[in-house]
Motif scaffolding. Sequence first.
Motif, PDB file in Angstrom:
ATOM      1  N   ALA A 114       0.834  -1.208   0.000  1.00  0.00           N
ATOM      2  CA  ALA A 114       0.000   0.000   0.000  1.00  0.00           C
ATOM      3  C   ALA A 114       0.869   1.259   0.000  1.00  0.00           C
ATOM      4  O   ALA A 114       0.547   2.243  -0.674  1.00  0.00           O
ATOM      5  CB  ALA A 114      -0.932  -0.001   1.205  1.00  0.00           C
ATOM      6  N   GLY A 115       1.999   1.221   0.724  1.00  0.00           N
ATOM      7  CA  GLY A 115       2.903   2.367   0.749  1.00  0.00           C
ATOM      8  C   GLY A 115       3.532   2.636  -0.601  1.00  0.00           C
ATOM      9  O   GLY A 115       3.628   3.786  -1.041  1.00  0.00           O
ATOM     10  N   VAL A 116       3.939   1.585  -1.290  1.00  0.00           N
ATOM     11  CA  VAL A 116       4.512   1.745  -2.634  1.00  0.00           C
ATOM     12  C   VAL A 116       3.451   2.306  -3.584  1.00  0.00           C
ATOM     13  O   VAL A 116       3.736   3.200  -4.390  1.00  0.00           O
ATOM     14  CB  VAL A 116       5.081   0.403  -3.143  1.00  0.00           C
ATOM     15  CG1 VAL A 116       5.426   0.486  -4.623  1.00  0.00           C
ATOM     16  CG2 VAL A 116       6.299   0.011  -2.325  1.00  0.00           C
ATOM     17  N   ALA A 117       2.223   1.798  -3.478  1.00  0.00           N
ATOM     18  CA  ALA A 117       1.139   2.297  -4.335  1.00  0.00           C
ATOM     19  C   ALA A 117       0.866   3.775  -4.066  1.00  0.00           C
ATOM     20  O   ALA A 117       0.626   4.539  -5.006  1.00  0.00           O
ATOM     21  CB  ALA A 117      -0.130   1.478  -4.102  1.00  0.00           C
ATOM     22  N   CYS A 118       0.916   4.203  -2.823  1.00  0.00           N
ATOM     23  CA  CYS A 118       0.698   5.617  -2.500  1.00  0.00           C
ATOM     24  C   CYS A 118       1.834   6.489  -3.016  1.00  0.00           C
ATOM     25  O   CYS A 118       1.611   7.633  -3.415  1.00  0.00           O
ATOM     26  CB  CYS A 118       0.542   5.802  -0.996  1.00  0.00           C
ATOM     27  SG  CYS A 118      -1.034   5.259  -0.332  1.00  0.00           S
TER      28      CYS A 118
END
Length: 154
Positions: free
Chosen positions: A97-101
């Motif tokens: 989720a952090g990479v996607a954000c």
Amino acid sequence: MRTLGNLVWFCFLGGFWSWLLWLVASALCFISIIGIPWGRACHNISELAGAPFGKEAINRRELTLKRDIGTSVFGTVGNLVWLLLIGIWIALAHTIAGVACCVTILGIPFGLQHFKLAGLAITPIGKAIISNEMAHAAREANAKSTLAQLRSDA
């Protein structure tokens, strides 16, 4: 600014789901007596997962200057068991989720919050969730205390 960041986080960028994930993990851990330490840790982290801006996790020993079960060898063993059973999966979910954000410039602060939660998912036992200001004050007081002790030993 923190309030706006927390509102956007909770409504749009995974805050609700992160909060729910940690609450479900807490509820599952509380089912058995053995899981209570993990359930307590997950419940504390759910507070951070719901509104992470302006808060951070700090080791309770660093905050209170006292050892307790969560900051002792038992806490370390508990964190290892947690990591092998559940923690790696929650950390992986927050990392993805952090990479996607972080794909967009505006999403970087939210991605950093997911990375903060991913790091916390690895070792949740023995942590306290407090404001950034209190964490800074506790670390500063500890540094002054350690420096005074080193000077008196020399």
